[in-house]
Design an enzyme around this catalytic site. Structure first.
Site, PDB file in Angstrom:
ATOM      1  N   HIS A  11       2.440   3.782  -8.995  1.00 38.99           N
ATOM      2  CA  HIS A  11       2.254   2.357  -9.308  1.00 38.99           C
ATOM      3  C   HIS A  11       3.461   1.819 -10.071  1.00 38.99           C
ATOM      4  CE1 HIS A  11      -1.683   2.319  -7.644  1.00 38.99           C
ATOM      5  NE2 HIS A  11      -2.198   3.147  -8.527  1.00 38.99           N
ATOM      6  N   ASP A  65       0.826  -1.207   0.000  1.00 37.89           N
ATOM      7  CA  ASP A  65       0.000   0.000   0.000  1.00 37.89           C
ATOM      8  C   ASP A  65       0.865   1.265   0.000  1.00 37.89           C
ATOM      9  OD1 ASP A  65      -2.406   1.365  -0.047  1.00 37.89           O
ATOM     10  OD2 ASP A  65      -2.537   1.480   2.136  1.00 37.89           O
ATOM     11  N   LEU A  67      10.600 -20.447  -5.816  1.00 35.44           N
ATOM     12  CA  LEU A  67       9.737 -19.509  -5.075  1.00 35.44           C
ATOM     13  C   LEU A  67       8.391 -19.464  -5.784  1.00 35.44           C
ATOM     14  CD1 LEU A  67       9.248 -17.055  -3.084  1.00 35.44           C
ATOM     15  CD2 LEU A  67      10.075 -15.598  -4.927  1.00 35.44           C
TER      16      LEU A  67
HETATM   17  C1  IPE Z   1      -5.254  -2.651  -0.182  1.00 32.53           C
HETATM   18  O1  IPE Z   1      -4.977  -1.310  -0.382  1.00 32.53           O
HETATM   19  C2  IPE Z   1      -5.283  -3.378  -1.491  1.00 32.53           C
HETATM   20  C3  IPE Z   1      -4.010  -3.535  -2.172  1.00 32.53           C
HETATM   21  C4  IPE Z   1      -2.820  -3.220  -1.706  1.00 32.53           C
HETATM   22  C5  IPE Z   1      -4.086  -4.127  -3.471  1.00 32.53           C
HETATM   23  P1  IPE Z   1      -6.135  -0.232  -0.517  1.00 32.53           P
HETATM   24  O2  IPE Z   1      -5.474   1.069  -0.704  1.00 32.53           O
HETATM   25  O3  IPE Z   1      -7.113  -0.646  -1.536  1.00 32.53           O
HETATM   26  O4  IPE Z   1      -6.815  -0.316   0.912  1.00 32.53           O
HETATM   27  P2  IPE Z   1      -7.824   0.689   1.634  1.00 32.53           P
HETATM   28  O5  IPE Z   1      -8.947   0.958   0.682  1.00 32.53           O
HETATM   29  O6  IPE Z   1      -7.061   1.924   1.935  1.00 32.53           O
HETATM   30  O7  IPE Z   1      -8.238  -0.020   2.873  1.00 32.53           O
HETATM   31  C1  IPE Z   2      -1.684   0.184  -3.323  1.00 31.35           C
HETATM   32  O1  IPE Z   2      -1.381   1.521  -3.393  1.00 31.35           O
HETATM   33  C2  IPE Z   2      -1.728  -0.461  -4.668  1.00 31.35           C
HETATM   34  C3  IPE Z   2      -3.070  -0.777  -5.149  1.00 31.35           C
HETATM   35  C4  IPE Z   2      -4.174  -0.775  -4.476  1.00 31.35           C
HETATM   36  C5  IPE Z   2      -3.141  -1.155  -6.534  1.00 31.35           C
HETATM   37  P1  IPE Z   2      -2.544   2.594  -3.410  1.00 31.35           P
HETATM   38  O2  IPE Z   2      -2.887   2.888  -4.827  1.00 31.35           O
HETATM   39  O3  IPE Z   2      -3.669   2.177  -2.549  1.00 31.35           O
HETATM   40  O4  IPE Z   2      -1.811   3.839  -2.775  1.00 31.35           O
HETATM   41  P2  IPE Z   2      -2.420   4.850  -1.738  1.00 31.35           P
HETATM   42  O5  IPE Z   2      -2.816   4.062  -0.528  1.00 31.35           O
HETATM   43  O6  IPE Z   2      -3.567   5.527  -2.388  1.00 31.35           O
HETATM   44  O7  IPE Z   2      -1.281   5.784  -1.447  1.00 31.35           O
HETATM   45 MG    MG Z   3      -4.093   2.467  -0.550  1.00 34.72          MG
END
Ligand code: IPE
Ligand code: IPE
Ligand code: MG
Length: 224
Positions: A29, A12, A122
């Site tokens: 990303h 995240d 892995l």
């Molecule tokens: C969790 O992150 C999902 C992934 C890392 C793919 P999110 O950014 O979607 O989670 P929330 O919505 O903040 O809980």
């Molecule tokens: C997690 O990073 C990756 C995915 C959910 C694809 P986020 O896109 O949720 O990044 P933040 O949390 O908004 O910074």
């Molecule tokens: Mg996020």
């Protein structure tokens, strides 16, 4: 020292990192994918057998279409360019989640799984369109359909993670302490590490620090 077989990661913080340093969530990303490559390499060095990466949740469909498209383009390019490389490193790729993406992506995912199926150094489980609640509901439906007995063992066998041991470590980067519908059943006894750094900033040293700390923990599993 605790043995370490399986690390699961909620990757995240891409969006916030991208906005802060590149003025674009999508660039976050792209940078996050570089961290994925680093952590795969470091997992092999640490002799880890299973690495489960949360890449896209069932809830992430709520995001703007432009961001979703960018993410799937990134995945498509990654698999097209790197699948031979993964294969040569003896990595097995497994997708956790329903493959209901555009046809081209579905096909690429199937082919990537098939190509690396026999590899055994892995196993990288990519949680894509994954949600723990929907996984559990499907497991119960499948138990009912097969008229199986409901036990912990049978339930585990009907999950997407069948044949995969439960994670020893769960890491969530991005300075948020929640599970966001990830592996709710499987992490019953997992050691959880919440990491302040955003995923693109997470590195080998951070990963190794967590591994070292994990190895020293006294895991009780209810015992004393
Ligand atoms: C969790 O992150 C999902 C992934 C890392 C793919 P999110 O950014 O979607 O989670 P929330 O919505 O903040 O809980
Ligand atoms: C997690 O990073 C990756 C995915 C959910 C694809 P986020 O896109 O949720 O990044 P933040 O949390 O908004 O910074
Ligand atoms: Mg996020």
């Amino acid at each position: 020292m605790n043995p370490l077989n399986h690390v699961a990661i909620i990757m995240d913080g891409n969006g916030r990192w991208g906005l802060k340093y590149k003025n674009s969530r999508n660039e976050g990303h792209r940078a996050g994918l570089r961290t994925v490559e680093k952590i795969i390499r470091e997992s092999i060095k640490n002799n880890i057998k299973f690495l489960t990466l949360f890449a896209f949740s069932t809830e992430n469909w709520k995001r703007p279409k432009k961001e979703i498209n960018f993410l799937f383009n990134l995945l498509e390019n990654f698999l097209q360019n790197k699948i031979d490389d993964l294969y040569n490193q003896n990595i097995k790729l497994k997708i956790l989640g329903k493959k209901n993406f555009p046809k081209k992506i579905n096909k690429l995912l199937y082919l990537s799984e098939k190509k690396t199926f026999k590899n055994n150094r892995l196993q990288v489980n990519l949680a894509l369109n994954y949600g723990s609640k929907s996984e559990l509901i499907n497991a119960f439906k499948s138990i009912k359909k097969n008229k199986d007995k409901i036990t912990e063992k049978t339930l585990s066998k009907h999950l997407l993670t069948k044949n995969i041991p439960d994670p020893d470590i769960l890491i969530r980067t991005g300075n948020t302490k929640r599970l966001s519908n990830f592996l709710l059943w499987q992490i019953a006894y997992t050691e959880i590490f919440f990491e302040k750094k955003l995923w693109p900033a997470f590195n080998e040293a951070d990963y190794n620090k967590i591994i070292t700390n994990y190895k020293k923990i006294k895991r009780n599993f209810g015992n004393i």
